[in-house]
Design a protein around this motif. Structure first.
Motif, PDB file in Angstrom:
ATOM      1  N   CYS A 180     164.556 -68.945  89.131  1.00  0.00           N
ATOM      2  CA  CYS A 180     163.646 -68.246  90.007  1.00  0.00           C
ATOM      3  C   CYS A 180     162.452 -67.889  89.258  1.00  0.00           C
ATOM      4  O   CYS A 180     162.429 -67.045  88.007  1.00  0.00           O
ATOM      5  CB  CYS A 180     164.459 -66.629  90.175  1.00  0.00           C
ATOM      6  SG  CYS A 180     163.552 -65.808  91.431  1.00  0.00           S
ATOM      7  N   GLY A 200     167.096 -71.091  97.114  1.00  0.00           N
ATOM      8  CA  GLY A 200     166.941 -69.486  97.079  1.00  0.00           C
ATOM      9  C   GLY A 200     167.867 -68.863  95.797  1.00  0.00           C
ATOM     10  O   GLY A 200     168.743 -69.412  95.425  1.00  0.00           O
ATOM     11  N   CYS A 201     167.251 -67.882  95.581  1.00  0.00           N
ATOM     12  CA  CYS A 201     167.692 -66.919  94.159  1.00  0.00           C
ATOM     13  C   CYS A 201     169.141 -66.777  94.514  1.00  0.00           C
ATOM     14  O   CYS A 201     169.510 -66.343  95.472  1.00  0.00           O
ATOM     15  CB  CYS A 201     166.785 -65.647  93.892  1.00  0.00           C
ATOM     16  SG  CYS A 201     167.379 -64.865  92.374  1.00  0.00           S
ATOM     17  N   TYR A 204     170.341 -62.738  95.546  1.00  0.00           N
ATOM     18  CA  TYR A 204     169.706 -62.346  97.151  1.00  0.00           C
ATOM     19  C   TYR A 204     171.011 -61.396  97.335  1.00  0.00           C
ATOM     20  O   TYR A 204     172.225 -61.934  96.947  1.00  0.00           O
ATOM     21  CB  TYR A 204     169.665 -63.595  98.008  1.00  0.00           C
ATOM     22  CG  TYR A 204     169.535 -63.013  99.334  1.00  0.00           C
ATOM     23  CD1 TYR A 204     168.433 -62.710  99.902  1.00  0.00           C
ATOM     24  CD2 TYR A 204     170.503 -62.787 100.272  1.00  0.00           C
ATOM     25  CE1 TYR A 204     168.092 -62.077 101.032  1.00  0.00           C
ATOM     26  CE2 TYR A 204     170.223 -62.447 101.563  1.00  0.00           C
ATOM     27  CZ  TYR A 204     169.061 -62.137 102.075  1.00  0.00           C
ATOM     28  OH  TYR A 204     168.738 -61.743 103.307  1.00  0.00           O
ATOM     29  N   PRO A 205     170.924 -60.229  97.945  1.00  0.00           N
ATOM     30  CA  PRO A 205     169.697 -59.921  98.390  1.00  0.00           C
ATOM     31  C   PRO A 205     168.778 -58.905  97.524  1.00  0.00           C
ATOM     32  O   PRO A 205     167.632 -58.236  97.909  1.00  0.00           O
ATOM     33  CB  PRO A 205     170.095 -58.664  99.724  1.00  0.00           C
ATOM     34  CG  PRO A 205     171.467 -58.234  99.108  1.00  0.00           C
ATOM     35  CD  PRO A 205     172.115 -59.449  98.295  1.00  0.00           C
ATOM     36  N   CYS A 207     167.042 -60.160  95.000  1.00  0.00           N
ATOM     37  CA  CYS A 207     165.904 -60.868  94.971  1.00  0.00           C
ATOM     38  C   CYS A 207     165.881 -61.666  96.149  1.00  0.00           C
ATOM     39  O   CYS A 207     166.912 -62.370  96.213  1.00  0.00           O
ATOM     40  CB  CYS A 207     165.977 -61.570  93.453  1.00  0.00           C
ATOM     41  SG  CYS A 207     164.502 -62.664  93.504  1.00  0.00           S
ATOM     42  N   ASP A 208     165.007 -61.674  96.718  1.00  0.00           N
ATOM     43  CA  ASP A 208     164.975 -62.492  98.306  1.00  0.00           C
ATOM     44  C   ASP A 208     163.859 -63.518  97.895  1.00  0.00           C
ATOM     45  O   ASP A 208     163.509 -64.467  98.983  1.00  0.00           O
ATOM     46  CB  ASP A 208     164.616 -61.652  99.384  1.00  0.00           C
ATOM     47  CG  ASP A 208     162.839 -61.076  99.096  1.00  0.00           C
ATOM     48  OD1 ASP A 208     162.378 -61.366  98.227  1.00  0.00           O
ATOM     49  OD2 ASP A 208     162.588 -60.417 100.215  1.00  0.00           O
ATOM     50  N   THR A 209     163.683 -64.181  96.773  1.00  0.00           N
ATOM     51  CA  THR A 209     162.728 -65.329  96.634  1.00  0.00           C
ATOM     52  C   THR A 209     163.601 -66.387  97.224  1.00  0.00           C
ATOM     53  O   THR A 209     164.733 -66.878  96.766  1.00  0.00           O
ATOM     54  CB  THR A 209     162.429 -65.501  95.123  1.00  0.00           C
ATOM     55  OG1 THR A 209     161.711 -64.395  94.648  1.00  0.00           O
ATOM     56  CG2 THR A 209     161.828 -66.782  94.803  1.00  0.00           C
ATOM     57  N   GLY A 210     162.914 -67.184  97.974  1.00  0.00           N
ATOM     58  CA  GLY A 210     163.400 -68.493  98.581  1.00  0.00           C
ATOM     59  C   GLY A 210     162.386 -69.387  98.781  1.00  0.00           C
ATOM     60  O   GLY A 210     161.169 -68.985  99.294  1.00  0.00           O
TER      61      GLY A 210
END
Length: 258
Positions: A180, A200-201, A204-205, A207-210
């Protein structure tokens, strides 16, 4: 068998189309009602229908006295009444497309339009829009052709995803392959299906990086630390908003002789 059918009505008809204006025609015409409720009324001239209604909300018919058909969509209305009926029939229909093989279930022709479907039994296989169907007889053991799809690597998998899963192949190749990029996150990027394939990370949730996984083959690393992909339109970062991959692509271009 194929359930979809085109209904055809031919004869001396009065056709009334109502919407912003009212138009009325009479003549020996042929009316087609497609499975998606598109109604087309053709006469002898040209290729364009004299009247039509695209994907009507409802199409009803009455054969009690002659034949009448009514199609409605929002404020549009198309009415057809026969004075002298020449014929009425239902004909099986399918999508038309480029032949790509033979159906192993019924020996019918497999064709590609939006998806791949059999023109005889109607079996349909969903395929990505960028997939290339291999017609070189390198079929799967189940008898279906394989498709070539680029998702980080070039994968050759069966048309039937229940036979050979594209998702499973991409997961095996790239799940947890990249970190990430968020500075305060120690997570890995997991390969997931969220409408399409994404990286996607795992946290999640929190970290919402995707990132949507692009069509293309991984060819290096971006200055931001994420992989770059060679796509049909050039080099791009996994992060579609990152400009560093584009800058690298421009730097790599040979200087002009001008």
């Amino acid at each position: 068998m194929i359930d979809d059918a085109i209904r055809v009505l031919a004869g001396d008809c009065t056709v009334i189309a109502e919407g912003t204006d009212r138009e009325e025609y009479r003549g020996r015409v042929t009316t087609m009602v497609k499975p998606d409720n598109t109604v087309l009324v053709h006469d002898v001239d040209g290729y364009q229908p004299v009247a039509w209604l695209t994907r009507a909300d409802s199409v009803s018919s009455d054969r009690a006295d002659g034949f009448a058909l009514v199609a409605k969509k929002d404020e549009q209305l198309l009415r057809i009444a026969t004075h002298d009926q020449d014929g009425f029939a239902h004909y099986p229909s399918s999508a038309a497309g480029v032949p790509v093989g033979t159906c192993p279930d019924c020996d019918g022709a497999l064709v590609r339009s939006n998806d791949v479907n059999c023109v005889d039994c109607g079996t349909r296989y969903g395929v990505p829009t960028d997939a290339t169907i291999k017609t070189d007889q390198s079929n799967c053991d189940c008898g279906l052709p394989r498709m070539r799809v680029e998702r980080g690597l070039a994968f050759n998998v069966c048309l039937d995803r229940n036979c050979e899963s594209l998702d499973d192949a991409v997961v095996e190749a790239f799940d947890r392959e990249w970190c990430c990029p968020e500075p305060d996150c120690d997570g890995d990027l997991r390969i997931l299906r969220r409408g399409g394939l994404i990286a996607g990370c795992e946290h999640y949730p929190d970290c919402d990086t995707g990132f949507a996984l692009p069509s293309g083959v991984v060819d290096g690393e971006c200055a931001c630390g994420l992989p770059t992909f060679e796509t049909r339109t050039g080099v791009r970062c996994l992060d579609a908003t990152c400009e560093r991959a584009a800058a690298r692509s421009l730097e790599a271009e040979p200087a002009s002789d001008d």
